[in-house]
Design a protein around this motif. Structure first.
Motif, short mmCIF file in Angstrom:
data_model
loop_
_atom_site.label_atom_id
_atom_site.label_comp_id
_atom_site.label_asym_id
_atom_site.label_seq_id
_atom_site.Cartn_x
_atom_site.Cartn_y
_atom_site.Cartn_z
N GLY A 144 4.90 -2.76 -8.49
CA GLY A 144 4.73 -3.15 -7.10
C GLY A 144 5.13 -4.58 -6.81
O GLY A 144 5.29 -5.40 -7.72
N LYS A 189 0.01 -5.01 -3.04
CA LYS A 189 1.39 -4.73 -3.40
C LYS A 189 1.86 -3.39 -2.85
O LYS A 189 1.09 -2.43 -2.72
N ASP A 190 3.15 -3.34 -2.54
CA ASP A 190 3.82 -2.09 -2.20
C ASP A 190 4.29 -1.46 -3.50
O ASP A 190 5.12 -2.04 -4.21
N THR A 191 3.77 -0.29 -3.83
CA THR A 191 4.12 0.37 -5.09
C THR A 191 5.00 1.61 -4.86
O THR A 191 5.12 2.44 -5.76
N LYS A 192 5.60 1.71 -3.68
CA LYS A 192 6.38 2.90 -3.37
C LYS A 192 7.59 3.05 -4.29
O LYS A 192 7.95 4.15 -4.70
N TRP A 217 3.68 -6.44 3.42
CA TRP A 217 2.75 -6.03 2.37
C TRP A 217 2.27 -7.32 1.70
O TRP A 217 2.84 -7.77 0.71
N SER A 277 8.18 1.04 -7.21
CA SER A 277 7.97 0.68 -8.61
C SER A 277 6.49 0.71 -8.93
O SER A 277 5.65 0.43 -8.05
N LYS A 278 6.16 1.03 -10.14
CA LYS A 278 4.76 1.11 -10.56
C LYS A 278 4.09 -0.25 -10.51
O LYS A 278 2.91 -0.38 -10.15
#
Length: 218
Positions: A33, A25-28, A21, A30-31
Motif C-alpha cells: 500500500g 494506505k491505499d492497498t488496491k 488516501w 499492492s499489498k
C-alpha cells in the motif's frame, strides 16, 4: 539497476485534493500500500508555489515551469502525461473503464504524490491535524514534496514524493516548521483540538535557484 538523485524540496501552489488516501494506505494495487493524493491546479488561475526548500516563492505558472526545467535537466520528459513527467494533463484524463473524458479535470493540471510513509498533516499554523480532522478529496491543500530523478533501463523518471500536507481550507466533512509553505491565512486547529505539532524537518541548505525555463511553455 536504477540510479537516483534527490533534488531540493518543493512546495506546491494550493489547490483541491483528489484521490486522497492520507489517513490510511491505499492497498488496491499492492499489498504494501501507499499514502497518496493528487493535487489539481487550474491552468489559468494558480497561486504561488515555493522552491529551494520553500525559501523562494514563484508565481504558479513559473513554479510549473521550474518543475519542467528540473525534468529537462535530469533528462526526463517535459511533456505533460508522458512517461517520466510528474505532471498530468487534465484534458487527457479519461475513465479507465469507459474511456470517457473527465470534464471535472478540463483545463487542469494534475500532480500525483505517493509515499510508503505517512506524511505529516498540518494546518496553516503548523499544528498537527488531529485524527478527527482528516484531509479528504475536495479539501484545499498545499503539498511539500521530495523530487527524485530516477533512471531505469535508460528512461528517466521524475517522481515527486509526498512529505507534508498543509490543510488550507476544509471543504469536506469530517506542528512543524511551516516557513517553507509561506504565509497562509486559512484553516487552523483550535486549541481544544490541537494534539501537538509535527516534527520539524531538517531540509538543509542549497545554492540559489536558477529558473532558466523560458524555452518551456504550456
Amino acid at each position: 539497476m536504477s540510479k537516483e538523485k534527490k533534488l531540493p524540496i518543493l512546495v506546491s501552489p494550493k489547490g483541491p485534493a483528489a484521490y486522497a488516501w492520507l489517513a490510511k494506505k491505499d492497498t488496491k494495487y499492492s499489498k504494501e500500500g501507499v499514502y497518496k493524493v493528487t493535487l489539481v491546479l487550474d491552468r489559468d488561475d494558480m497561486d504561488e508555489g515555493r522552491v529551494n526548500y520553500g525559501k523562494e516563492a514563484l508565481p504558479g505558472r513559473d513554479w510549473v515551469k521550474h518543475v519542467l526545467h528540473m525534468c529537462k535537466e535530469a533528462g526526463a520528459s517535459t511533456e505533460f502525461s508522458a512517461p517520466g513527467c510528474p505532471i498530468k494533463d487534465g484534458n487527457k484524463m479519461v475513465h479507465h473503464e469507459t474511456g470517457v473524458p473527465k470534464p471535472e479535470f478540463a483545463n487542469k493540471l494534475l500532480i500525483p504524490f505517493k509515499s510508503a510513509y505517512k506524511p505529516a498533516l498540518i494546518d496553516t499554523k503548523g499544528n498537527e491535524l488531529p485524527s478527527q480532522i482528516p484531509v479528504f478529496s475536495g479539501d484545499i491543500v498545499k503539498i511539500a514534496m521530495q523530487p527524485v530523478a530516477r533512471t531505469v533501463k535508460g528512461v528517466t523518471y521524475m517522481s515527486l514524493y509526498l512529505s507534508k500536507v498543509m490543510l488550507v481550507e476544509k471543504k469536506t466533512g469530517g506542528s512543524g516548521d511551516v516557513s517553507m509553505f509561506g504565509e497562509e491565512d486559512g484553516f487552523s486547529v483550535s486549541d481544544k483540538d490541537a494534539s501537538g505539532t509535527a516534527d520539524d524537518a531538517d531540509f538543509g541548505d542549497t545554492s540559489g535557484v536558477d529558473v532558466t525555463s523560458d524555452d518551456i511553455d504550456f
